[in-house]
Design an enzyme around this catalytic site. Structure first.
Site, PDB file in Angstrom:
ATOM      1  N   SER A  96       0.841  -1.205   0.067  1.00  0.00           N
ATOM      2  CA  SER A  96      -0.040  -0.054   0.050  1.00  0.00           C
ATOM      3  C   SER A  96       0.798   1.242   0.058  1.00  0.00           C
ATOM      4  O   SER A  96       0.192   2.582   0.025  1.00  0.00           O
ATOM      5  CB  SER A  96      -0.921  -0.066   1.130  1.00  0.00           C
ATOM      6  N   LYS A 258       3.872   6.441   4.580  1.00  0.00           N
ATOM      7  CA  LYS A 258       2.758   5.572   4.187  1.00  0.00           C
ATOM      8  C   LYS A 258       3.378   4.175   4.221  1.00  0.00           C
ATOM      9  O   LYS A 258       4.386   3.895   3.933  1.00  0.00           O
ATOM     10  CB  LYS A 258       2.554   5.895   2.594  1.00  0.00           C
ATOM     11  N   THR A 259       2.391   3.617   4.849  1.00  0.00           N
ATOM     12  CA  THR A 259       2.807   2.059   5.270  1.00  0.00           C
ATOM     13  C   THR A 259       2.010   1.069   4.200  1.00  0.00           C
ATOM     14  O   THR A 259       1.357   1.495   3.382  1.00  0.00           O
ATOM     15  CB  THR A 259       2.222   1.636   6.564  1.00  0.00           C
ATOM     16  N   GLY A 260       2.537  -0.118   4.276  1.00  0.00           N
ATOM     17  CA  GLY A 260       2.232  -1.091   3.414  1.00  0.00           C
ATOM     18  C   GLY A 260       2.209  -2.463   3.924  1.00  0.00           C
ATOM     19  O   GLY A 260       2.987  -2.771   4.717  1.00  0.00           O
TER      20      GLY A 260
END
Length: 314
Positions: A96, A258-260
């Site tokens: 993501s 922003k993480t994923g």
């Protein structure tokens, strides 16, 4: 101390790290202006002897061994040009984290008035992990609200609806090529893009390539000033990053990330711009996955990799 323990555990690991790049130095533009697109310094070994390995490489290799994972790290001090680079040119699933770049592309493509346009959708459009869009099926959401949901809450339906405004995954891929990224391969939408399998190049990038893309949107001149500020606000107010890069930086540093998270192999990512009170920002990307399909990843790994970067570039 944590770092002392890591270093001592890996005195014999350095010789095995022939793939690890070294630090680089360069000059950047004024801190008062946006950086021109593509201005990031490239890695250089000019100041080091052939085959010399940076000490941080042993620390990152120790983390790989301790957590039984494959780890990729790229970080750059945008003031000095110094880098930390470990498997920075190898492919990892991006999961993501792409949503930050997607919303950069959306902002670039649309006027303020267009960003206020309401997008209608139905329950049939909803996919897993859509905590915001599932509440607005009746009234729809503006492009601005969809970006807020995608970046701050990692809302998958929001990301898919935004894909439609930039030509789908292939359209976003082409946009990134315009930034100079010829590495990233975008092919699928959510949730399928997070279902990476070893050996697949679909929906992958490298730590270096994705970090450079983020840098272009947040610190470069790709976006107008107002759009850069908006993207920065979303990143700084992300709700999914506790325990990752935010947990590894020094007190007083401000993180916009922003993480994923992948569906398989314990895949985990965090990508950020980090503002320091006494220097130019850092850009950092950490990409990780395990070795078995049911692997689970402790978020502590990304925090500790960040500590290594902070020690080196702080």
């Amino acid at each position: 101390m944590l770092h002392t323990r890591i270093r001592r555990a890996t005195l014999g690991a350095v010789a095995a790290l022939s793939l690890v790049p070294v630090m680089a130095c360069g000059q950047e533009s004024s801190a008062d202006a946006a950086e021109p697109a593509g201005s990031a310094p490239s890695s250089s070994a000019a100041a080091h002897k052939p085959g010399e390995v940076e000490p941080y490489a042993a620390e990152l290799k120790a983390l790989e061994d301790e957590f039984d994972v494959r780890l990729g790290v790229y970080a750059v001090d945008t003031g000095s040009g110094r880098e930390v680079a470990y498997r920075d040119g190898e492919r990892f699933p991006y999961n993501s984290t792409f949503k930050a770049l997607e919303c950069g592309a959306v902002l670039d493509k649309h006027t303020d008035r267009e960003m206020d346009r309401v997008v209608k959708y139905s329950e049939d459009d909803l996919v897993d992990n859509s905590p915001v869009t599932e509440k607005h099926v009746e009234d729809g959401m503006t492009l601005t609200a969809l970006c807020d949901a995608a970046v701050r809450y990692s809302d998958n339906t929001a990301a898919n609806l935004l894909f439609e405004t930039v030509g789908g995954p292939k359209g976003l891929d082409k946009t990134l090529e315009g930034l100079g990224d010829h590495v990233t391969r975008m092919e699928r939408v959510e949730p399928f893009l997070s279902r990476w399998e070893p050996g697949s190049k679909r929906d992958t990038s490298t730590p270096r390539a994705f970090a450079k893309d983020l840098r272009a949107y947040v610190l470069g001149d790709v976006l107008a000033e107002g759009d850069r500020k908006q993207l920065t606000t979303w990143l700084r107010n992300n709700t999914t990053g506790d325990g990752l890069i935010r947990a590894g930086v020094r007190q007083g540093w401000v993180v916009g990330d922003k993480t994923g998270t992948g569906s398989y192999y314990g895949a985990r990512n965090d990508m950020a711009v980090v503002w320091r009170p006494d220097g130019r920002p850092l850009v950092l990307n950490v990409m990780v996955h395990g070795h078995t399909k049911d692997a689970e990843l402790d978020s502590e790994l990304i925090a500790r990799a960040t500590e290594v970067v902070a020690d080196r570039l702080g």
